[in-house]
Motif scaffolding. Structure first.
Motif, short mmCIF file in Angstrom:
data_model
loop_
_atom_site.label_atom_id
_atom_site.label_comp_id
_atom_site.label_asym_id
_atom_site.label_seq_id
_atom_site.Cartn_x
_atom_site.Cartn_y
_atom_site.Cartn_z
N UNK A 415 57.37 -23.85 -46.06
CA UNK A 415 56.53 -24.37 -46.45
C UNK A 415 56.19 -24.88 -48.40
N UNK A 416 56.45 -23.45 -49.28
CA UNK A 416 56.82 -23.00 -50.83
C UNK A 416 57.79 -24.35 -51.50
N UNK A 417 58.98 -24.05 -50.20
CA UNK A 417 60.30 -25.10 -50.82
C UNK A 417 59.66 -26.40 -50.95
N UNK A 418 59.32 -26.33 -49.41
CA UNK A 418 58.81 -27.76 -49.44
C UNK A 418 58.14 -28.85 -50.51
N UNK A 419 57.24 -27.72 -51.23
CA UNK A 419 55.91 -28.28 -51.68
C UNK A 419 56.61 -27.42 -52.85
N UNK A 420 58.06 -27.66 -53.82
CA UNK A 420 58.41 -28.11 -54.85
C UNK A 420 58.26 -25.85 -55.35
N UNK A 421 57.89 -25.30 -54.81
CA UNK A 421 57.58 -23.89 -55.51
C UNK A 421 58.51 -23.42 -56.13
N UNK A 422 58.69 -22.37 -57.10
CA UNK A 422 60.49 -21.73 -57.37
C UNK A 422 60.91 -20.51 -56.75
N UNK A 423 62.17 -20.09 -56.39
CA UNK A 423 62.47 -18.99 -56.15
C UNK A 423 61.95 -17.80 -56.14
N UNK A 424 61.52 -17.97 -57.25
CA UNK A 424 60.45 -16.51 -57.49
C UNK A 424 59.69 -16.05 -56.34
N UNK A 425 58.71 -17.43 -56.51
CA UNK A 425 57.89 -17.13 -55.72
C UNK A 425 58.03 -16.69 -54.07
N UNK A 426 58.86 -17.51 -53.63
CA UNK A 426 59.41 -17.62 -52.35
C UNK A 426 59.93 -15.90 -52.30
N UNK A 427 60.83 -14.84 -52.94
CA UNK A 427 60.69 -14.03 -53.13
C UNK A 427 59.54 -13.05 -53.10
N UNK A 428 58.31 -13.20 -53.51
CA UNK A 428 57.25 -12.49 -53.50
C UNK A 428 56.90 -12.64 -52.43
N UNK A 429 56.87 -13.33 -51.46
CA UNK A 429 56.75 -13.88 -49.91
C UNK A 429 57.46 -12.53 -49.38
N UNK A 430 59.17 -12.68 -49.01
CA UNK A 430 59.18 -11.72 -48.02
C UNK A 430 59.16 -10.04 -49.00
N UNK A 431 58.97 -9.87 -49.79
CA UNK A 431 58.39 -8.69 -50.49
C UNK A 431 56.90 -8.21 -50.12
N UNK A 432 56.07 -9.11 -50.11
CA UNK A 432 54.59 -9.60 -49.27
C UNK A 432 55.32 -9.26 -47.68
N UNK A 433 55.98 -9.20 -47.10
CA UNK A 433 56.27 -9.10 -46.03
C UNK A 433 57.02 -7.83 -45.62
N UNK A 434 57.75 -7.78 -46.38
CA UNK A 434 58.32 -5.66 -46.82
C UNK A 434 57.25 -4.38 -46.06
N UNK A 435 55.59 -5.58 -47.46
CA UNK A 435 54.51 -4.03 -46.99
C UNK A 435 54.26 -4.49 -46.21
N UNK A 436 54.43 -5.43 -45.48
CA UNK A 436 53.11 -6.04 -44.45
C UNK A 436 53.95 -4.76 -43.47
N UNK A 437 55.06 -4.68 -43.50
CA UNK A 437 56.18 -4.09 -41.84
C UNK A 437 55.46 -3.23 -42.21
N UNK A 438 55.65 -2.19 -43.22
CA UNK A 438 55.52 -0.58 -43.56
C UNK A 438 54.44 -0.61 -43.03
N UNK A 439 53.17 -1.95 -43.40
CA UNK A 439 51.64 -1.11 -42.35
C UNK A 439 51.47 -0.84 -40.98
#
Length: 899
Positions: A415-439
């Motif tokens: 969704x972020x890629x289609x909206x034209x967000x940069x790769x840095x924003x997408x990286x943060x999504x995956x880091x956030x996903x790792x945090x949720x996995x830890x929780x």
């Protein structure tokens, strides 16, 4: 010159110790530095001497020796049959404790103090058997060698190369009433060995090679002599403590506990240091967030080390935290620790660039403390082992959660890629996903795997060329690495925060339970309520079933079970079996722990702890173990709660005894006041009666009939006054001491009044007494005999304090649920200040009495007590225009008419 004052606390402790010593048996230990020095021989000689003095001596258990001199000394001594126990197709012979207690001699011989009993005996260790004999008042002679003393075990092992498994706590040796050192020269001992007086030929040769060398025996002899000297120093120190002739000492030794196999040596060394410095010893365990995952073998080893530290006199404490060195340093600072004892295993480095050791960290955290590092060359490097990961259904939910979070992160990334967000924003999504996995998962491994998979997914879907694992941009590998490291560090921190949160919640919950318990016990409560509070709080804290035995006069009462919230009701019955009750009774009798996880009656399902203050036992608590021993913190907080329970029961006993003493003092005061009040008043009418009777006897024929009638009347009046007085005295006494029992029935109030008027003062004929009866039948719940006495007292009181010809009106009526009885007169009335005290015992208003008999102030006080006992009220009012009204109420009863 300054006066030296005796320390009262230490003096009381010494008196208590001496009282216990006088009530219990006396222990004499024959102490040697090696086998064959003659301990058993010397013990048997002392026993024969005691028998010659007329003492009842028996041999409870003496090791079978083939030595002629020893066998000769056994002659003439009564021997107790041994207890035979079957074990792996073998018959083991053990000391029979129950038979010894039943025989109850003055002195019993029990060889080999450090012996470990076979399975099936009451105690795991023989020294526990001897403690029970001493508590029963039986004197004991026993033997032990220097290598069997707990704190010296490692020292002896370093000399001889043999680590002895059978050991006794140092306290058993130090608390003995007598220790006799059996000593011979090492050369003489070796000669005895060569002569075959200790072992057979093959055993003797092996002993000479492995143990019985001049060097070894000399060192052991030196240790034995030094240990005896240390014991004498402790005895002398007790005397100094009582007389206050002591030196200032602030040494506080801290030993660190762990599950390492070499930790036992560290604890023993610290105990010897504390003894040498005459300081206090604390054993500290730092529980880290990952401790719950440690395997059962390490947990069991840690429990053994805690038990060893307790046996050696250490106070065991537990703290929580991830930084072990910081926790130790903070505890040492707050507790006033002067020296820390650690093992060298914690100071080992495995690699050149490895992180700081625990010792280095501790030196930095507590630079002002002395830190002793104890070497142990035989101990391998120890690393706690975690249990194997469980498989199957317990891991599948976490796998599904991890996959779901990765899928959600990827969808959001598209969704972020289609909206034209940069790769840095997408990286943060995956880091956030790792945090949720830890929780949301139970292990750090899921978040670590998610970190790697997230990098791969990001590379596959969102870097050019897309949908491949290659990357055109030279900066992408660095981006991937930074992303992986960031995700890894973030997941690690989140997992640690989860662990800290769980630990904080558990600690807060346990602290809350302890504070709640303390607050609940602040106010005075009855014994049963105290038991319920303590048992319920323990069940909540430990999540285990609790059984409480409240102590009676000389035995335990019936058990009361308190089940944990998740407990099976059927399981409770096994905790109340006769076997469990017997273990609880032993704990009560001996004032010691017993049951599961202890060395005494360990086959029981519960751990039994005495609720005690010193030697006074108020009850026994059973804690269901079910294969899961208490951890160090649970054990400490349980003992704290039981201490609170003992204090509450002690306060309840003191308050109860104080109330009984107050009641006794009140009754004694009442009796004293009664005696003071009636001494003169009894003498006056008795003198009158005896005087008038004497006149009649000596002048009967010369006295006219009118004079005779006057004398008879005086005798009658005085007699009736005495009867009235005695009746009131008996009633008051019975009411005050609680021995009067009300026999209440539904009675017609008119019939009770008529009966009372037939027994009033004969001078009632000089007054006009009127009874105003309502149209309806009035019934009240009463003890008719006592209410008749109330009416008689009030009417006689009206006759006594009013002039001749006065009117006395008795009126009955119903008001709500009460029957109201009013007795009014038209005399002079009662002053307002007198109304407040008119019903007090021994109070008399300053009013003129119609006859010569002084009032004792008992009648109206008795009336009030009787009416209050019936649940009614009595009052005095003014009667208009003059006089007084006495009014009392009784509970009404409905009238039932039968055809």
């Amino acid at each position: 010159m300054e006066e030296i004052r005796v320390n009262p606390d230490k003096l009381l402790e010494t008196i208590r110790r001496e009282d216990e010593k006088q009530q219990s048996g006396h222990l004499k230990i024959f102490f040697g530095y090696a086998a064959g020095v003659g301990k058993t021989y010397t013990m048997l000689k002392a026993a024969q001497a005691a028998k010659n003095r007329g003492i009842d001596v028996i041999a409870g258990y003496v090791e079978p020796h083939a030595r002629p001199e020893t066998l000769e000394l056994m002659k003439g001594l009564e021997s107790l049959p041994t207890l035979e126990i079957k074990h792996k197709n073998m018959t083991l012979r053990e000391f029979d404790l129950d038979q010894a207690l039943a025989r109850n001699p003055q002195l019993i011989l029990v060889d080999e103090l450090a012996h470990t009993n076979a399975d099936g005996c009451r105690h795991e260790k023989r020294y526990k058997d001897i403690e029970e004999l001493l508590k029963a008042g039986i004197d004991v002679y026993t033997t032990v060698n220097v290598q069997h003393i707990e704190s010296l075990n490692d020292l002896v092992a370093a000399i001889t190369g043999v680590s002895v498994q059978e050991r006794i706590p140092d306290s058993v040796f130090d608390e003995a009433d007598q220790v006799e050192l059996v000593d011979i020269e090492p050369e003489d001992l070796i000669n005895r060995l060569n002569a075959g007086k200790i072992y057979r030929d093959e055993q003797a040769q092996r002993a000479l090679i492995n143990f019985f060398s001049i060097e070894n025996l000399t060192s052991l002899r030196e240790i034995a002599l030094r240990r005896c000297a240390d014991r004498m120093n402790k005895l002398a120190e007790r005397v100094r403590n009582v007389t206050n002739a002591e030196y200032y000492n602030d040494e506080h030794i801290l030993v660190c506990l762990s599950a390492s196999p070499s930790n036992k040596k560290i604890i023993r060394t610290a105990a010897r240091m504390a003894s040498a410095f005459k300081g206090t010893l604390t054993a500290l365990f730092v529980e880290t967030p990952g401790f719950s995952a440690v395997n059962e073998e390490d947990k069991k080893r840690l429990r053994d080390h805690i038990r060893l530290a307790t046996q050696l006199g250490a106070k065991v404490e537990t703290v929580y935290g991830d930084d072990i060195s910081l926790q130790i340093a903070e505890f040492a600072r707050l507790s006033g620790v002067s020296k820390i004892v650690m093992g060298r295993y914690s100071a080992k480095k495995k690699y050149l660039f490895s992180k700081q050791t625990l010792t280095d960290k501790l030196i930095e955290a507590a630079p002002g403390l002395e830190i002793y590092v104890i070497p142990d060359k035989d101990a391998p490097y120890y690393k706690p082992q975690r249990p194997a990961r469980r498989s199957g259904k317990f891991i599948l939910p976490d796998i599904l959660k991890s996959l779901a979070i990765l899928a959600a992160s990827t969808l959001l990334g598209f969704a972020f890629f289609d909206m034209g967000f940069s790769e840095a924003n997408i990286i943060m999504i995956y880091i956030l996903g790792v945090v949720f996995t830890s929780l949301f998962t139970s292990s750090k491994g899921y978040s670590l795997v998610s970190s790697v998979v997230s990098v791969l997914i990001f590379n596959f879907f969102f870097t050019n060329p897309r949908f491949t694992f290659t990357a055109y941009d030279n900066g992408y590998p660095v981006t991937f690495l930074v992303m992986l490291i960031t995700a890894f560090i973030t997941s690690t921190l989140v997992v640690k925060l989860k662990q800290y949160a769980r630990q904080a919640v558990r600690t807060a919950y346990r602290t809350k339970i302890l504070l709640e318990t303390n607050q609940m016990l602040q106010s005075n409560k009855p014994r049963r309520e105290i038991v319920e509070i303590i048992s319920t709080q323990l069940a909540k804290l430990l999540k285990r079933d609790i059984v409480f035995y409240l102590a009676g006069e000389e035995k335990l009462g019936e058990p009361v079970a308190f089940l944990a919230e998740d407990s099976d009701d059927e399981e409770d019955k096994s905790f109340l079996s006769d076997n469990e009750k017997a273990v609880a009774a032993w704990t009560f009798k001996n004032n010691k722990h017993a049951g599961a996880t202890t060395d005494t009656l360990s086959s029981a399902k519960c751990l039994y702890l005495a609720v005690r203050i010193n030697s006074k036992v108020y009850g026994v608590v059973g804690i269901a173990i079910d294969g899961k021993p208490l951890d160090p913190f649970e054990n400490n907080i349980t003992l704290s709660i039981l201490g609170e329970c003992a204090m509450a029961l002690e306060n309840e006993r003191v308050m109860r005894e104080k109330a009984e003493a107050d009641l006794l003092a009140k009754n004694e005061k009442l009796r004293a006041n009664l005696l003071r009040s009636i001494s003169h008043d009894l003498r006056t009418p008795l003198t009158s009666i005896s005087g008038n009777a004497g006149i009649l006897m000596t002048n009967y024929h010369t006295i006219c009939e009118e004079k005779k009638l006057t004398l008879y009347t005086a005798i009658y009046d005085d007699s009736m006054w005495l009867i009235n007085l005695v009746e009131n005295l008996l009633s008051v006494t019975r009411l005050e001491d609680g021995s009067m029992q009300l026999n209440t029935n539904a009675e017609l109030i008119d019939e009770v009044i008529d009966e009372a008027l037939q027994h009033i003062d004969r001078k009632s004929v000089l007054h006009k007494i009127t009874v105003n009866r309502p149209d309806e039948f009035l019934m009240a719940k009463m003890d008719a005999r006592l209410i008749i006495q109330v009416i008689i007292n009030i009417v006689d009181n009206a006759i006594k304090y009013t002039q001749e010809g006065s009117e006395i009106d008795i009126t009955t009526a119903k008001s709500g649920g009460d029957i109201v009885v009013s007795i009014a007169d038209n005399g002079k009335g009662i002053a307002d200040d007198a109304k407040k005290r008119i019903f007090d015992m021994f109070y008399t208003a300053n009013m003129e009495i119609a006859d010569s008999h002084r009032s004792l102030g008992l009648g109206l006080a008795l009336c009030k007590s009787i009416i209050n006992a019936h649940g009614g009220e009595i009052t005095v009012l003014d009667n208009k225009p003059k006089g007084a009204i006495f009014r009392f109420t009784l509970p009404a009863e409905e009238v039932t008419l039968h055809e």
